[in-house]
Design a protein around this motif. Structure first.
Motif, PDB file in Angstrom:
ATOM      1  N   MET A   1     -34.723 -18.431 -60.612  1.00  0.00           N
ATOM      2  CA  MET A   1     -35.297 -19.766 -60.709  1.00  0.00           C
ATOM      3  C   MET A   1     -36.754 -19.724 -60.240  1.00  0.00           C
ATOM      4  SD  MET A   1     -34.029 -23.246 -58.877  1.00  0.00           S
ATOM      5  CE  MET A   1     -33.510 -24.336 -60.168  1.00  0.00           C
ATOM      6  N   THR A   2     -37.653 -20.361 -60.952  1.00  0.00           N
ATOM      7  CA  THR A   2     -39.072 -20.377 -60.645  1.00  0.00           C
ATOM      8  C   THR A   2     -39.339 -21.039 -59.299  1.00  0.00           C
ATOM      9  OG1 THR A   2     -39.561 -20.509 -62.990  1.00  0.00           O
ATOM     10  CG2 THR A   2     -41.328 -21.107 -61.496  1.00  0.00           C
ATOM     11  N   ALA A   3     -40.303 -20.482 -58.577  1.00  0.00           N
ATOM     12  CA  ALA A   3     -40.717 -21.029 -57.287  1.00  0.00           C
ATOM     13  C   ALA A   3     -42.230 -20.893 -57.164  1.00  0.00           C
ATOM     14  CB  ALA A   3     -40.021 -20.290 -56.151  1.00  0.00           C
ATOM     15  N   TYR A   4     -42.792 -21.633 -56.239  1.00  0.00           N
ATOM     16  CA  TYR A   4     -44.242 -21.661 -56.069  1.00  0.00           C
ATOM     17  C   TYR A   4     -44.611 -21.580 -54.594  1.00  0.00           C
ATOM     18  CZ  TYR A   4     -43.880 -23.667 -60.733  1.00  0.00           C
ATOM     19  OH  TYR A   4     -43.570 -23.880 -62.046  1.00  0.00           O
ATOM     20  N   VAL A   5     -45.725 -20.943 -54.308  1.00  0.00           N
ATOM     21  CA  VAL A   5     -46.390 -21.055 -53.018  1.00  0.00           C
ATOM     22  C   VAL A   5     -47.671 -21.814 -53.334  1.00  0.00           C
ATOM     23  CG1 VAL A   5     -47.518 -18.799 -53.187  1.00  0.00           C
ATOM     24  CG2 VAL A   5     -47.227 -19.848 -50.977  1.00  0.00           C
ATOM     25  N   TYR A   6     -48.060 -22.728 -52.434  1.00  0.00           N
ATOM     26  CA  TYR A   6     -49.197 -23.593 -52.734  1.00  0.00           C
ATOM     27  C   TYR A   6     -50.030 -23.867 -51.487  1.00  0.00           C
ATOM     28  CZ  TYR A   6     -46.150 -27.201 -50.755  1.00  0.00           C
ATOM     29  OH  TYR A   6     -45.320 -27.914 -49.922  1.00  0.00           O
ATOM     30  N   ILE A   7     -51.275 -24.271 -51.745  1.00  0.00           N
ATOM     31  CA  ILE A   7     -52.171 -24.712 -50.678  1.00  0.00           C
ATOM     32  C   ILE A   7     -52.666 -26.098 -51.053  1.00  0.00           C
ATOM     33  CG2 ILE A   7     -54.310 -24.311 -49.396  1.00  0.00           C
ATOM     34  CD1 ILE A   7     -54.003 -21.321 -49.998  1.00  0.00           C
TER      35      ILE A   7
ATOM     36  N   VAL B   1     -50.196 -25.022 -46.194  1.00  0.00           N
ATOM     37  CA  VAL B   1     -49.553 -24.016 -47.043  1.00  0.00           C
ATOM     38  C   VAL B   1     -48.058 -24.290 -47.084  1.00  0.00           C
ATOM     39  CG1 VAL B   1     -49.160 -21.554 -47.408  1.00  0.00           C
ATOM     40  CG2 VAL B   1     -51.287 -22.325 -46.328  1.00  0.00           C
ATOM     41  N   GLY B   2     -47.482 -24.258 -48.280  1.00  0.00           N
ATOM     42  CA  GLY B   2     -46.047 -24.480 -48.417  1.00  0.00           C
ATOM     43  C   GLY B   2     -45.485 -23.712 -49.597  1.00  0.00           C
ATOM     44  N   SER B   3     -44.165 -23.831 -49.776  1.00  0.00           N
ATOM     45  CA  SER B   3     -43.504 -23.245 -50.942  1.00  0.00           C
ATOM     46  C   SER B   3     -42.443 -24.224 -51.421  1.00  0.00           C
ATOM     47  CB  SER B   3     -42.879 -21.885 -50.602  1.00  0.00           C
ATOM     48  OG  SER B   3     -41.955 -21.997 -49.549  1.00  0.00           O
ATOM     49  N   THR B   4     -42.128 -24.141 -52.704  1.00  0.00           N
ATOM     50  CA  THR B   4     -41.202 -25.096 -53.304  1.00  0.00           C
ATOM     51  C   THR B   4     -40.679 -24.559 -54.628  1.00  0.00           C
ATOM     52  OG1 THR B   4     -40.949 -27.408 -54.013  1.00  0.00           O
ATOM     53  CG2 THR B   4     -43.040 -26.332 -54.535  1.00  0.00           C
ATOM     54  N   ARG B   5     -39.656 -25.198 -55.129  1.00  0.00           N
ATOM     55  CA  ARG B   5     -39.151 -24.879 -56.473  1.00  0.00           C
ATOM     56  C   ARG B   5     -39.729 -25.837 -57.520  1.00  0.00           C
ATOM     57  NH1 ARG B   5     -33.866 -23.636 -53.803  1.00  0.00           N
ATOM     58  NH2 ARG B   5     -33.655 -21.384 -54.014  1.00  0.00           N
ATOM     59  N   ASN B   6     -40.223 -27.000 -57.080  1.00  0.00           N
ATOM     60  CA  ASN B   6     -40.760 -28.004 -58.003  1.00  0.00           C
ATOM     61  C   ASN B   6     -42.124 -28.463 -57.492  1.00  0.00           C
ATOM     62  OD1 ASN B   6     -41.403 -30.428 -59.368  1.00  0.00           O
ATOM     63  ND2 ASN B   6     -39.242 -30.811 -59.787  1.00  0.00           N
ATOM     64  N   ILE B   7     -43.185 -27.886 -58.017  1.00  0.00           N
ATOM     65  CA  ILE B   7     -44.533 -28.126 -57.514  1.00  0.00           C
ATOM     66  C   ILE B   7     -44.990 -29.574 -57.727  1.00  0.00           C
ATOM     67  CG2 ILE B   7     -45.759 -27.343 -59.588  1.00  0.00           C
ATOM     68  CD1 ILE B   7     -46.907 -26.355 -56.137  1.00  0.00           C
ATOM     69  N   GLU B   8     -44.682 -30.159 -58.876  1.00  0.00           N
ATOM     70  CA  GLU B   8     -45.111 -31.533 -59.138  1.00  0.00           C
ATOM     71  C   GLU B   8     -44.438 -32.516 -58.178  1.00  0.00           C
ATOM     72  OE1 GLU B   8     -43.741 -29.618 -61.652  1.00  0.00           O
ATOM     73  OE2 GLU B   8     -45.588 -29.049 -62.683  1.00  0.00           O
ATOM     74  N   ASN B   9     -43.140 -32.371 -58.004  1.00  0.00           N
ATOM     75  CA  ASN B   9     -42.387 -33.250 -57.105  1.00  0.00           C
ATOM     76  C   ASN B   9     -42.860 -33.083 -55.664  1.00  0.00           C
ATOM     77  OD1 ASN B   9     -40.219 -35.102 -56.463  1.00  0.00           O
ATOM     78  ND2 ASN B   9     -39.156 -33.333 -55.606  1.00  0.00           N
ATOM     79  N   ARG B  10     -43.076 -31.845 -55.265  1.00  0.00           N
ATOM     80  CA  ARG B  10     -43.484 -31.585 -53.881  1.00  0.00           C
ATOM     81  C   ARG B  10     -44.868 -32.157 -53.596  1.00  0.00           C
ATOM     82  NH1 ARG B  10     -41.580 -31.680 -49.127  1.00  0.00           N
ATOM     83  NH2 ARG B  10     -42.281 -30.028 -47.734  1.00  0.00           N
ATOM     84  N   ALA B  11     -45.801 -32.021 -54.526  1.00  0.00           N
ATOM     85  CA  ALA B  11     -47.142 -32.591 -54.348  1.00  0.00           C
ATOM     86  C   ALA B  11     -47.048 -34.116 -54.213  1.00  0.00           C
ATOM     87  CB  ALA B  11     -48.048 -32.196 -55.512  1.00  0.00           C
TER      88      ALA B  11
ATOM     89  N   ASN C   1     -38.598 -16.129 -57.671  1.00  0.00           N
ATOM     90  CA  ASN C   1     -37.590 -16.695 -56.767  1.00  0.00           C
ATOM     91  C   ASN C   1     -38.239 -17.257 -55.507  1.00  0.00           C
ATOM     92  OD1 ASN C   1     -37.439 -14.719 -54.477  1.00  0.00           O
ATOM     93  ND2 ASN C   1     -36.912 -13.322 -56.150  1.00  0.00           N
ATOM     94  N   ILE C   2     -37.536 -18.133 -54.848  1.00  0.00           N
ATOM     95  CA  ILE C   2     -38.069 -18.833 -53.682  1.00  0.00           C
ATOM     96  C   ILE C   2     -38.288 -17.879 -52.506  1.00  0.00           C
ATOM     97  CG2 ILE C   2     -35.826 -19.559 -52.751  1.00  0.00           C
ATOM     98  CD1 ILE C   2     -39.052 -21.703 -52.841  1.00  0.00           C
ATOM     99  N   GLY C   3     -37.530 -16.819 -52.427  1.00  0.00           N
ATOM    100  CA  GLY C   3     -37.708 -15.853 -51.347  1.00  0.00           C
ATOM    101  C   GLY C   3     -39.079 -15.198 -51.378  1.00  0.00           C
TER     102      GLY C   3
END
Length: 110
Positions: free
Chosen positions: A1-7, A17-27, A55-57
């Motif tokens: 499953m796709t995951a993202y790390v973001y700033i 700095v965070g990580s998530t599986r759904n970048i739009e929802n998390r923002a 993956n989220i890991g």
């Protein structure tokens, strides 16, 4: 499953700095004050950088690494100045050598 790390860049110009599986929802969560305690007091936030992982890991592991970085190094990442990253790494102090532990020899008094 796709995951993202973001700033995120917060309203006070700090970086989160965070990580998530759904970048739009998390923002959106961060912008409405429901993302984290830190960003809830610093809205609005802007998604400054992100990278996709399988993956989220993997994303979480990079999140934890970036959280230890200096602001200058995070900004270089956001700006795509990847060649600058090694020089911006925090240097660990060199452990003292055995001779440093003993100190300088006492002066000779005649």
């Amino acid at each position: 499953m796709t995951a993202y790390v973001y700033i995120l860049e917060c309203a006070d110009k700090s970086l989160y700095v965070g990580s998530t599986r759904n970048i739009e929802n998390r923002a959106e969560q961060h912008n409405t004050g429901r993302g984290s305690r830190y960003t809830s007091k610093r809205t609005p936030v802007r998604l400054a950088w992100y990278q996709e992982y399988e993956n989220i890991g993997e994303a979480y592991a990079l999140e934890k690494r970036i959280q230890k970085w200096s602001r200058a190094k995070r900004i270089a990442l956001i700006e795509g100045r990847y060649g600058d990253l090694p020089a911006l790494a925090r240097k660990k102090p060199k452990p003292p050598s055995r001779s440093d532990d003993l100190g300088a020899p006492p002066p000779v008094v005649e």
